[in-house]
Scaffold this active site. Structure first.
Site, PDB file in Angstrom:
ATOM      1  N   CYS A 288       0.813  -1.220   0.000  1.00  0.00           N
ATOM      2  CA  CYS A 288       0.000   0.000   0.000  1.00  0.00           C
ATOM      3  C   CYS A 288       0.845   1.269   0.000  1.00  0.00           C
ATOM      4  O   CYS A 288       0.623   2.181  -0.805  1.00  0.00           O
ATOM      5  CB  CYS A 288      -0.964  -0.013   1.187  1.00  0.00           C
ATOM      6  SG  CYS A 288      -0.187  -0.048   2.822  1.00  0.00           S
TER       7      CYS A 288
ATOM      8  N   HIS B 245      -2.499   0.687   6.890  1.00  0.00           N
ATOM      9  CA  HIS B 245      -2.898   0.706   5.482  1.00  0.00           C
ATOM     10  C   HIS B 245      -3.098   2.147   5.029  1.00  0.00           C
ATOM     11  O   HIS B 245      -3.550   3.002   5.792  1.00  0.00           O
ATOM     12  CB  HIS B 245      -4.203  -0.073   5.287  1.00  0.00           C
ATOM     13  CG  HIS B 245      -4.574  -0.265   3.845  1.00  0.00           C
ATOM     14  ND1 HIS B 245      -3.760  -0.905   2.938  1.00  0.00           N
ATOM     15  CD2 HIS B 245      -5.686   0.113   3.139  1.00  0.00           C
ATOM     16  CE1 HIS B 245      -4.339  -0.936   1.747  1.00  0.00           C
ATOM     17  NE2 HIS B 245      -5.511  -0.311   1.838  1.00  0.00           N
TER      18      HIS B 245
ATOM     19  N   GLU C   9      -5.936   1.444  -4.422  1.00  0.00           N
ATOM     20  CA  GLU C   9      -5.139   0.877  -3.347  1.00  0.00           C
ATOM     21  C   GLU C   9      -4.424  -0.394  -3.778  1.00  0.00           C
ATOM     22  O   GLU C   9      -4.836  -1.083  -4.709  1.00  0.00           O
ATOM     23  CB  GLU C   9      -6.024   0.556  -2.141  1.00  0.00           C
ATOM     24  CG  GLU C   9      -7.092  -0.489  -2.433  1.00  0.00           C
ATOM     25  CD  GLU C   9      -7.918  -0.868  -1.218  1.00  0.00           C
ATOM     26  OE1 GLU C   9      -7.440  -0.716  -0.073  1.00  0.00           O
ATOM     27  OE2 GLU C   9      -9.073  -1.317  -1.411  1.00  0.00           O
TER      28      GLU C   9
END
Length: 288
Positions: A103, A162, A174
């Site tokens: 990420c 994240h 993402e």
């Protein structure tokens, strides 16, 4: 004569359609922005040109079908790298064979392509707490104030696990998890959604210094007894607003009563863990 011309025109149209299928149409699909087909792009107004370029860079990776790889994108330079096996995730078994991003690796790459500089090197926490902060938004504020290119983060103040790029209209791009490719998703506001930050890609205002040490906690007040805000996992570049004399701290063989306020973290850190003299040069004293 007109009828014959019309018939010929119809025949030509049919032949053209046949010639364009499927080979010519395949070429046409390749020449169009494939990211648009995936629903990836700037979906709302108001973003800076650099933020829009970051979205475009991330969406280009989606269009290319790039994989999520644990640890991917954290090489010496921004860009996809082969990943590692995450011992907590069986799905990461093939990550060392896949060239891609995790990420924060994707966010790093996107803003490096947008600005020409590696301004967001680090993990999700380091990116959310960057000294290049233009604005910060809590989870309670929802999506209303956000613009494309803003960074969305999940986790806790001590550990953000994240990060993703906002597209607008409740959507984000993402690198989500092992076993999947980069994707466009609905923003997940439930669970441990923490908030968002807008990246300042321009010149950073105010003194910028570097910390040292590992696991160094920032505090809600200039005191070791105050609540913890965020821990620097290693040496970190931070922006300092001011400094003041407060609680005396002894650590790492040093004693000092100077504390610096870090506006991007809304927190304090003892000057012991900032590289430089005990009282930092060029940093003003706090007015209050």
């Amino acid at each position: 004569m007109l009828r014959r011309t019309g018939a010929i025109g119809t025949l030509i149209t049919l032949l053209t359609a046949l010639l364009l299928t499927p080979a010519a149409l395949a070429v046409d699909r390749l020449t169009r922005p494939a990211a648009a087909a995936a629903g990836c792009g700037v979906l709302a107004p108001g973003a800076s040109a650099a933020a829009e370029r970051a979205v475009d860079a991330a969406c280009a990776q989606v269009a290319a079908g790039v994989w999520y790889t644990w640890g991917g994108g954290h090489g010496p330079q921004p860009g996809p790298t082969y990943g590692h096996v995450d011992p907590t995730d069986p799905a990461s078994e093939h990550d060392p064979e896949r060239l891609g991003f995790d990420c924060s690796g994707l966010v790093r790459h996107a803003y490096a392509r947008a600005t020409g500089a590696d301004i967001l090197d680090g993990d999700a926490s380091a990116q959310y707490y960057t000294h290049r902060t233009a604005a910060r938004f809590t989870a309670a504020e929802g999506l209303a104030p956000l613009r494309p290119g803003d960074l969305l983060a999940w986790g806790t103040s001590a550990h953000l696990h994240h990060v993703a790029l906002y597209l607008g209209e409740g959507r984000m791009v993402e690198a989500r998890q092992s076993g999947t490719r980069l994707m466009v998703s609905d923003v997940r506001l439930g669970g441990d959604y923490f908030g968002a930050v807008r990246v300042d890609t321009g010149t950073v205002e105010g003194p910028v210094v570097r910390t040292w040490g590992t696991g160094v906690w920032t505090k809600a007040q200039p005191s070791t007894r105050a609540a913890r805000v965020y821990a620097f996992p290693g040496p970190t570049t931070v922006r300092v607003a001011c400094q003041k004399h407060a609680e005396v701290v002894t650590a790492e063989g040093y004693t000092n009563d100077a504390w610096s306020y870090l506006p991007d973290y809304r927190a304090w850190v003892t000057n012991i863990y900032i590289q430089g003299p005990a009282w930092l040069d060029g940093v003003p004293a706090c007015a209050t």
